[in-house]
Design an enzyme around this catalytic site. Sequence first.
Site, PDB file in Angstrom:
ATOM      1  N   ASP A 177       0.886  -1.486  -0.142  1.00 32.45           N
ATOM      2  CA  ASP A 177      -0.070  -0.059  -0.218  1.00 32.45           C
ATOM      3  C   ASP A 177       1.473   1.111   0.233  1.00 32.45           C
ATOM      4  O   ASP A 177       1.702   1.821   0.705  1.00 32.45           O
ATOM      5  CB  ASP A 177      -0.954  -0.350   1.240  1.00 32.45           C
ATOM      6  CG  ASP A 177      -2.094   1.037   0.913  1.00 32.45           C
ATOM      7  OD1 ASP A 177      -2.949   0.736   0.948  1.00 32.45           O
ATOM      8  OD2 ASP A 177      -1.962   2.901   1.295  1.00 32.45           O
ATOM      9  N   ILE A 178       0.625   2.329  -0.702  1.00 34.45           N
ATOM     10  CA  ILE A 178       1.621   3.241  -0.541  1.00 34.45           C
ATOM     11  C   ILE A 178       1.051   4.518   0.397  1.00 34.45           C
ATOM     12  O   ILE A 178       2.144   5.120   0.723  1.00 34.45           O
ATOM     13  CB  ILE A 178       0.954   4.733  -2.277  1.00 34.45           C
ATOM     14  CG1 ILE A 178       1.591   5.274  -2.471  1.00 34.45           C
ATOM     15  CG2 ILE A 178      -0.320   5.353  -1.866  1.00 34.45           C
ATOM     16  CD1 ILE A 178       1.601   5.873  -4.284  1.00 34.45           C
ATOM     17  N   ASN A 204     -13.098  -3.131   2.776  1.00 34.68           N
ATOM     18  CA  ASN A 204     -14.426  -2.085   2.422  1.00 34.68           C
ATOM     19  C   ASN A 204     -15.003  -2.064   1.241  1.00 34.68           C
ATOM     20  O   ASN A 204     -14.052  -2.305   0.214  1.00 34.68           O
ATOM     21  CB  ASN A 204     -13.349  -0.349   2.170  1.00 34.68           C
ATOM     22  CG  ASN A 204     -12.355  -0.771   4.300  1.00 34.68           C
ATOM     23  OD1 ASN A 204     -13.147  -1.200   4.408  1.00 34.68           O
ATOM     24  ND2 ASN A 204     -11.136   0.046   3.679  1.00 34.68           N
ATOM     25  N   GLU A 248     -11.988   3.474  -1.279  1.00 39.05           N
ATOM     26  CA  GLU A 248     -11.278   4.335  -2.119  1.00 39.05           C
ATOM     27  C   GLU A 248     -11.604   4.533  -3.402  1.00 39.05           C
ATOM     28  O   GLU A 248     -12.013   5.226  -4.447  1.00 39.05           O
ATOM     29  CB  GLU A 248     -10.020   4.746  -1.210  1.00 39.05           C
ATOM     30  CG  GLU A 248      -9.908   6.157   0.065  1.00 39.05           C
ATOM     31  CD  GLU A 248      -8.429   6.161   0.046  1.00 39.05           C
ATOM     32  OE1 GLU A 248      -7.773   5.351  -0.803  1.00 39.05           O
ATOM     33  OE2 GLU A 248      -8.275   6.186   1.474  1.00 39.05           O
ATOM     34  N   VAL A 249     -10.979   2.869  -3.587  1.00 38.94           N
ATOM     35  CA  VAL A 249     -10.925   2.793  -5.031  1.00 38.94           C
ATOM     36  C   VAL A 249     -11.484   1.402  -5.731  1.00 38.94           C
ATOM     37  O   VAL A 249     -11.651   0.566  -4.902  1.00 38.94           O
ATOM     38  CB  VAL A 249      -8.942   2.263  -4.965  1.00 38.94           C
ATOM     39  CG1 VAL A 249      -8.989   1.595  -6.393  1.00 38.94           C
ATOM     40  CG2 VAL A 249      -8.170   2.984  -4.540  1.00 38.94           C
ATOM     41  N   HIS A 271     -10.250  -4.826  -3.432  1.00 41.02           N
ATOM     42  CA  HIS A 271      -9.101  -5.129  -2.700  1.00 41.02           C
ATOM     43  C   HIS A 271      -9.824  -5.990  -1.579  1.00 41.02           C
ATOM     44  O   HIS A 271     -10.518  -5.425  -0.821  1.00 41.02           O
ATOM     45  CB  HIS A 271      -7.830  -4.541  -2.854  1.00 41.02           C
ATOM     46  CG  HIS A 271      -8.583  -2.657  -2.579  1.00 41.02           C
ATOM     47  ND1 HIS A 271      -9.827  -2.111  -2.768  1.00 41.02           N
ATOM     48  CD2 HIS A 271      -8.846  -2.341  -1.399  1.00 41.02           C
ATOM     49  CE1 HIS A 271     -10.204  -1.140  -2.728  1.00 41.02           C
ATOM     50  NE2 HIS A 271      -9.202  -0.866  -1.257  1.00 41.02           N
ATOM     51  N   HIS A 276      -7.077  -5.658   2.010  1.00 40.22           N
ATOM     52  CA  HIS A 276      -5.924  -5.308   2.944  1.00 40.22           C
ATOM     53  C   HIS A 276      -5.030  -6.832   3.700  1.00 40.22           C
ATOM     54  O   HIS A 276      -5.783  -7.389   4.726  1.00 40.22           O
ATOM     55  CB  HIS A 276      -5.971  -4.168   3.463  1.00 40.22           C
ATOM     56  CG  HIS A 276      -6.648  -2.622   3.450  1.00 40.22           C
ATOM     57  ND1 HIS A 276      -6.027  -1.725   3.338  1.00 40.22           N
ATOM     58  CD2 HIS A 276      -7.569  -3.146   2.708  1.00 40.22           C
ATOM     59  CE1 HIS A 276      -7.078  -1.366   2.262  1.00 40.22           C
ATOM     60  NE2 HIS A 276      -8.180  -1.278   2.394  1.00 40.22           N
TER      61      HIS A 276
HETATM   62  P1  5GP Z   1      -9.680   1.365   0.172  1.00 38.73           P
HETATM   63  O1  5GP Z   1      -9.954   2.597   0.949  1.00 38.73           O
HETATM   64  O2  5GP Z   1     -10.207   1.675  -0.837  1.00 38.73           O
HETATM   65  O3  5GP Z   1     -10.292   0.087   1.286  1.00 38.73           O
HETATM   66  O4  5GP Z   1      -8.257   0.983   0.207  1.00 38.73           O
HETATM   67  C1  5GP Z   1      -7.709   1.939  -0.782  1.00 38.73           C
HETATM   68  C2  5GP Z   1      -6.026   2.360  -0.680  1.00 38.73           C
HETATM   69  O5  5GP Z   1      -5.400   2.212  -2.121  1.00 38.73           O
HETATM   70  C3  5GP Z   1      -5.273   3.244  -0.253  1.00 38.73           C
HETATM   71  O6  5GP Z   1      -5.292   2.105   2.136  1.00 38.73           O
HETATM   72  C4  5GP Z   1      -4.527   3.298  -0.297  1.00 38.73           C
HETATM   73  O7  5GP Z   1      -3.715   3.958   0.309  1.00 38.73           O
HETATM   74  C5  5GP Z   1      -3.757   2.830  -1.628  1.00 38.73           C
HETATM   75  N1  5GP Z   1      -3.808   2.716  -2.661  1.00 38.73           N
HETATM   76  C6  5GP Z   1      -4.461   4.035  -3.092  1.00 38.73           C
HETATM   77  N2  5GP Z   1      -3.897   4.940  -4.218  1.00 38.73           N
HETATM   78  C7  5GP Z   1      -2.772   3.788  -4.562  1.00 38.73           C
HETATM   79  C8  5GP Z   1      -1.686   3.688  -5.399  1.00 38.73           C
HETATM   80  O8  5GP Z   1      -1.473   4.050  -6.417  1.00 38.73           O
HETATM   81  N3  5GP Z   1      -0.671   2.694  -5.436  1.00 38.73           N
HETATM   82  C9  5GP Z   1      -0.787   2.110  -3.804  1.00 38.73           C
HETATM   83  N4  5GP Z   1       0.336   1.095  -3.982  1.00 38.73           N
HETATM   84  N5  5GP Z   1      -1.903   2.164  -3.557  1.00 38.73           N
HETATM   85  C10 5GP Z   1      -2.129   2.535  -3.555  1.00 38.73           C
END
Ligand code: 5GP
Length: 125
Positions: A39-40, A97, A105-106, A110, A112
């Site tokens: 994760d970034i 999520n 967010e994405v 996915h 985690h």
């Molecule tokens: P969500 O809130 O959708 O469950 O988590 C999305 C995750 O993707 C977040 O923890 C965020 O830090 C990670 N993320 C967002 N953009 C990028 C990216 O460009 N590269 C990587 N490696 N992780 C990302």
Amino acid sequence: MPVEALGDYDPNNIFARILRGEIPSKRVYEDDWAIAFHDINPQAPVHVLVIPRGPYRSWADFSANASEAEIAGFVRAVGATARLLGLEEPGYRLLANAGVHAHQEVPHLHVHIFGGRQMGAMLPR
Ligand code: 5GP
């Protein structure tokens, strides 16, 4: 009957672009069904994301529309990644999520993987 049409999937979401290699990522595992990368913005000493290669937005979309092979492959990839990261013995947390209440967010499914410290309470109160 599909829960969500595949047409709802945004092929330009960040993880789709990572899958296509258009955005760099630090990959830790990959096979025919999934890739795993750091994760970034890590929330724990180990914070890795595992995503299926197929275009699925959420757990509901994936579980309703993916093939048995895709589902088995993805579930196995999550386990293989946790083992590869050495987390089996100290333990780890999985999180997926979905939607607005969970702050997804994405819009590409996915999971985690968090590890490397005590994880504390399951959810903030
Ligand atoms: P969500 O809130 O959708 O469950 O988590 C999305 C995750 O993707 C977040 O923890 C965020 O830090 C990670 N993320 C967002 N953009 C990028 C990216 O460009 N590269 C990587 N490696 N992780 C990302």
